[in-house]
Design an enzyme around this catalytic site. Structure first.
Site: not given
Ligand code: ADP
Length: 218
Positions: A13, A88, A127, A160, A171
């Protein structure tokens, strides 16, 4: 165009939205990036989010919804935006519908990145991310020219905290339970378009452009 990019962690994404920002000149809104900035700056929100993110759980909807609402209202979003990592949960999607209605806007397209779990785990463990600009690299499929250094701005590359195998598996479970129902949610609204995300970035961009052209979106 107001666009949502859906997909499991590691589907690409962030990589796709970075590439699209250059093509269609609308801002990318990544809730993950916004949260990581709060964590880095040690804000009260960052302090709350840090542990949750390290475990691979979701930050509570109320916090995220507020963060997102404030961001979408900024003037750079008035000609469109792309959402990476939001919504999400069904609650977040419903909140987004409300915000969009309030602003007299609508979602034009939801791109769903489709990829196998095996490839995801491989991708995420390899990554690396630039500390300065957040650009994503991969030790195997997309290495930087100089090891550990960002090609774009010379920033240091890091792994990360949530890109270890245990957190990745968590996740993925969270994704299956909370986020996958959104595929149905947006399919029912007639907005969903699947894009196979296993080949690489240029392939995703070509497919995205075809969808946008077919739908005559701007
Ligand atoms: P990825 O899609 O690779 O898991 P992101 O950078 O989008 O990575 O998100 C990393 C973390 O940030 C998630 O595992 C969560 O803990 C938090 N997070 C990000 N976006 C949201 C969201 N919309 N709602 C709740 N938690 C979020």
């Amino acid at each position: 165009m107001n666009l949502i990019i859906l997909g499991a962690p590691g589907a690409g994404k962030g990589t796709l939205s970075d590439a699209l920002v250059k093509e269609i000149k609308i801002p990318k809104i990544s809730t993950g990036d916004m949260l990581r900035k709060e964590v880095k700056d040690n804000t009260p929100l960052g302090l709350k989010a840090k542990e949750i993110m390290t475990k691979g759980a979701l930050v509570p909807d109320a916090i995220i919804n507020e963060l997102l609402k404030n961001r979408i209202k900024k003037s750079d979003c008035k000609n469109g935006f792309m959402l990476d990592g939001f919504p999400r949960t069904i609650n977040q999607a419903e909140e987004l519908d409300k915000i969009m209605k309030e602003l007299a806007l609508k979602i034009d397209l939801v791109v769903n990145l489709v990829i196998s779990e095996e490839i995801i785990v491989k991708r995420l463990t390899n990554r690396r991310v630039c500390k300065k600009c957040g650009a994503n690299y991969n030790l195997v499929s997309l290495p930087s020219k100089k090891e550990g250094i960002c090609d774009l701005d010379g920033g240091e590359l890091y792994q990360r905290a949530d890109d270890n195998e245990t957190t990745i598996r968590n996740r993925l479970q969270v994704y299956a339970k909370d986020t996958q129902p959104l595929i149905d949610y947006y399919a029912k609204k007639g907005l969903l378009q699947d894009v196979i995300a296993e080949k690489g970035i240029s392939d995703m961009v070509v497919k995205f452009k075809k969808i946008v052209a077919d739908k005559k979106l701007k």
